[in-house]
Design a protein around this motif. Structure first.
Motif, mmCIF file in Angstrom:
data_model
loop_
_atom_site.group_PDB
_atom_site.id
_atom_site.type_symbol
_atom_site.label_atom_id
_atom_site.label_comp_id
_atom_site.label_asym_id
_atom_site.label_seq_id
_atom_site.Cartn_x
_atom_site.Cartn_y
_atom_site.Cartn_z
ATOM 1 N N GLN A 1 33.755 52.275 19.331
ATOM 2 C CA GLN A 1 33.868 53.709 19.986
ATOM 3 C C GLN A 1 34.481 54.664 19.179
ATOM 4 O OE1 GLN A 1 31.354 54.404 22.283
ATOM 5 N NE2 GLN A 1 30.924 52.157 22.085
ATOM 6 N N LEU A 2 35.225 53.868 18.103
ATOM 7 C CA LEU A 2 36.460 54.948 17.382
ATOM 8 C C LEU A 2 35.804 55.917 16.652
ATOM 9 C CD1 LEU A 2 38.773 51.800 15.879
ATOM 10 C CD2 LEU A 2 39.087 53.511 18.186
ATOM 11 N N ARG B 1 32.263 53.628 7.763
ATOM 12 C CA ARG B 1 31.228 52.515 7.771
ATOM 13 C C ARG B 1 31.224 51.638 8.591
ATOM 14 N NH1 ARG B 1 32.482 50.234 1.836
ATOM 15 N NH2 ARG B 1 34.418 50.369 2.677
ATOM 16 N N ASP B 2 29.918 51.266 8.850
ATOM 17 C CA ASP B 2 29.905 50.161 9.924
ATOM 18 C C ASP B 2 29.826 48.807 9.080
ATOM 19 O OD1 ASP B 2 29.725 51.855 11.992
ATOM 20 O OD2 ASP B 2 27.561 52.222 11.907
ATOM 21 N N TYR C 1 37.831 44.403 9.143
ATOM 22 C CA TYR C 1 37.131 45.464 8.101
ATOM 23 C C TYR C 1 37.087 47.152 8.785
ATOM 24 C CZ TYR C 1 36.034 41.652 5.008
ATOM 25 O OH TYR C 1 36.045 40.374 4.361
ATOM 26 N N THR C 2 36.622 46.752 10.039
ATOM 27 C CA THR C 2 36.456 48.348 10.734
ATOM 28 C C THR C 2 37.854 49.062 11.101
ATOM 29 O OG1 THR C 2 34.354 47.226 11.861
ATOM 30 C CG2 THR C 2 35.379 49.222 12.953
ATOM 31 N N TRP C 3 38.796 48.280 11.233
ATOM 32 C CA TRP C 3 39.995 49.001 11.537
ATOM 33 C C TRP C 3 40.830 49.233 10.079
ATOM 34 C CZ3 TRP C 3 42.255 50.575 15.988
ATOM 35 C CH2 TRP C 3 41.655 50.417 17.124
ATOM 36 N N SER D 1 41.619 54.197 6.951
ATOM 37 C CA SER D 1 41.409 54.796 5.711
ATOM 38 C C SER D 1 40.860 56.116 6.041
ATOM 39 C CB SER D 1 40.603 53.951 4.949
ATOM 40 O OG SER D 1 40.920 52.556 4.627
ATOM 41 N N ALA D 2 39.903 56.183 6.882
ATOM 42 C CA ALA D 2 39.118 57.437 7.364
ATOM 43 C C ALA D 2 39.770 58.396 8.133
ATOM 44 C CB ALA D 2 37.537 57.073 7.476
ATOM 45 N N ILE D 3 40.673 58.030 8.708
ATOM 46 C CA ILE D 3 41.344 58.952 9.821
ATOM 47 C C ILE D 3 41.789 60.339 9.443
ATOM 48 C CG2 ILE D 3 43.710 58.158 9.688
ATOM 49 C CD1 ILE D 3 43.809 57.748 12.714
#
Length: 626
Positions: free
Chosen positions: A111-112, A122-123, A132-134, A139-141
């Protein structure tokens, strides 16, 4: 049809991913599917060609997908019909809690992207996808979409205020004559739709919204059963994972709300749902965590909630789908995130379990970490494997206590746990608190040899005299120890037939001797009066161990290796001039001994119904009483 009152089915990420892998592998262009046989195992010349062909032929994918859904349902109905729901016994409470908590971490992480409006995020799939997601999130925040973030902040604060400030606040509820539950989730959806519609959040501010929702139901179609054998075994794995997820949540909520849940009924219900969905182009279903958590948080207590939700969903699909098109995705993400707070709090359960049992804490922790790090399917397999391994480890090195007799009773308990329990003179009574089988047979022999000072070559070791145990007394005259007296080799108890003793009441349930009759006076043949075992010294009894009695009351079963270990021990005892007795054997143990055959040192005459019967026989043997 299902027995769970709280589980609501829907799509689950890992089940959808597993389905997608099967579809990509077997869906081919021109509406054809390759059927694997012994002579034909080639599907396409290269994976790249297959992926490009599948992308351009959606109908082939749908054809395979509905067959997969149907096959999953058939597997689940068959397993439920044949009672394979018993597999749920391998899912302990700690495993289920760790599994559901790890799954909640996955759903919360998913849900982030919608909460922060991170379109560039990316998923990932497969093991380590959470890590990898965190990493990708941080990185994208910097690309956070601030209008979306503002909407998320408002929704989160509103939901938390309703949840903890009103619905679950005892002080607030005390001002009302009855418990009032505000539907915070429904209000969030309504306010989100109104705000998006009147402020034009989608076009004017670039907020991601639900978008187009087609009205009506998919056209029913009959699956092509001829292609089913090609991927039947692949669908079996999907059926197992889908059921495990469903069962985990059903078991968790049944324990939380204290009602019975039937695993076989859950299997049949889930299977029927998938079979029916297979005719309407549905993915294989399982418990939908977001909806389950939301349904529980709004106070749902029965299957009527699911019926109402399904009816409402049907109305939306048929008539009201366009009204939800303006709903910001951030609102949905916030609803799911707040609903998961209760599950995420279970992470701290490891501290409580650690104080009670390190093994149970390890089951919870490994289940949690395996699901979080290795993904749901692999994590579930690791969790079940570790849970079963702990059972083996517990039985591989069980407790082997030394037992003694509670004074004035025929009850035998651990000598280290009760002050008024003492060992019987000339006997060593040993318990074994586990099944006796190949994994612990050698451990059993080593422990018994160490306790009785035997070695594997049938020669008794020199006995070491342990420190005498202080037995509780109550205002009785005692015979003091003298400096030249050696310590008592073991804690004798007065039960020799040549002494006159008061009648011992058999089958008593008391674990402690009564205070009024704590000590008994016995008269030796020469008229000498001595006191209870609490005051005996080696001057009265200094007998070596002549009998070893194994209390088999805790041995639930024994295999061939266990029987051989018992025979070897009996032979070693005979070579060391000791007699080996078995007592309190279960019928299964006796049957196994008879099937394997007795030995000259272990016959039916060495087996007694109760430990006390074996002790009486041992004392008679020691005194030469026939």
């Amino acid at each position: 049809m299902a027995s769970s009152k709280h589980v609501s089915i829907g799509v689950f990420a890992i089940v959808s991913i597993m389905t997608g892998k099967v579809v990509q592998q077997y869906a081919l262009p021109n509406h054809a599917v390759s059927v694997l046989t012994a002579a034909n195992i080639s599907i396409a010349s290269s994976t790249k060609d297959v992926e490009s062909d599948v992308t351009s032929h959606l109908e082939s994918r749908i054809e395979v997908m509905i067959c997969v859904t149907l096959a999953v349902g058939i597997w689940q109905v068959l397993m439920g019909t044949f009672g394979l729901g018993y597999m749920s016994v391998y899912l302990s409470d700690q495993l289920v809690t760790g599994f559901t908590t790890g799954t909640a971490v996955h759903v919360f992480t998913s849900q982030l992207k919608s909460i922060f409006g991170l379109r560039r995020m990316r998923d990932f799939n497969g093991p380590l996808k959470i890590i990898y997601t965190w990493v990708e999130f941080f990185s994208a925040i910097r690309y956070t979409h601030f209008p979306t973030l503002i909407i998320s902040a408002v929704c989160l604060n509103f939901l938390l205020l309703i949840k903890y400030g009103f619905n679950e606040n005892k002080w607030t509820q005390s001002h009302f004559p009855c418990h009032i539950h505000l539907p915070g989730e429904l209000l969030t959806v309504i306010f989100g739709i109104l705000a998006s519609y009147y402020l034009d959040l989608g076009h004017s501010y670039g907020v991601d919204i639900v978008g187009f929702i087609p009205l009506g139901l998919p056209e029913p179609r009959v699956p092509d059963l001829s292609i089913l054998p090609a991927f039947a075994m692949d669908t079996f794995a999907i059926a197992i994972v889908s059921f495990a997820i469903q069962l985990s949540f059903a078991k968790m909520y049944s324990m939380k709300h204290k009602y019975q849940m039937d695993p076989n009924q859950e299997l049949r219900a889930l299977g029927c749902s998938n079979i029916f969905g297979g005719f309407f182009q549905c993915l294989p279903s399982s418990a939908f965590l977001g909806r389950v958590a939301a349904q529980s948080s709004v106070g749902g207590e029965s299957q009527v909630v699911s019926i109402f939700a399904a009816g409402l969903m049907l109305i939306v699909l048929l008539f009201l789908g366009n009204l939800l098109e303006a709903l910001p995705k951030a609102c949905l993400g916030c609803i799911i995130a707040v609903a998961l707070i209760g599950m995420l709090k279970d992470i701290w359960l490891v501290r409580k379990l650690g104080k009670i049992s390190a093994i149970d804490a390890s089951v919870f922790l490994i289940s949690l970490l395996a699901v979080v790090i290795l993904d749901v399917d692999i994590g579930l397999a690791v969790a079940v494997g570790w849970s079963l391994l702990t059972v083996v480890l517990r039985t591989q090195r069980p407790d082997v206590p030394i037992l003694g007799r509670a004074l004035h009773t025929d009850i035998y308990r651990r000598v280290n746990d009760y002050k008024s329990v003492a060992e019987v003179d000339g006997c060593k009574i040993i318990g074994f608190n586990a099944p006796l089988y190949f994994a612990n047979a050698d451990y059993f022999l080593r422990k018994v040899r160490a306790i009785t000072h035997l070695n594997q070559y049938h020669f008794p070791d020199e006995q070491q005299n342990p420190t005498p145990k202080q037995v509780k007394d109550h205002d009785s005259p005692t015979i003091p120890f003298t400096d030249n007296q050696p310590p008592v080799p073991h804690h004798s108890i007065l039960a020799l037939p040549k002494f006159h003793l008061p009648h011992l009441h058999h089958h008593t349930t008391s674990q402690e001797p009564s205070i009024e009759n704590e000590f008994v006076t016995a008269v030796k043949p020469d008229g000498t009066t001595i006191t209870d075992a609490a005051t005996w010294t080696a001057g009265y009894f200094d007998q070596p161990i002549k009998h070893i009695i194994l209390d088999c009351s805790s041995i639930s079963f024994i295999d061939i290796n266990g029987v051989q270990a018992v025979k070897d021990l009996a032979g070693q005892c005979a070579a060391a001039n000791m007699t080996f007795f078995l007592a309190s054997c279960k019928p299964e143990v006796i049957d196994m001994l008879m099937l394997c055959g007795y030995s000259k040192d272990l016959t039916a005459n060495h087996i007694f119904m109760h430990v006390h019967d074996a002790v009486i026989q041992a004392l008679r043997d020691n005194e030469g009483v026939s």
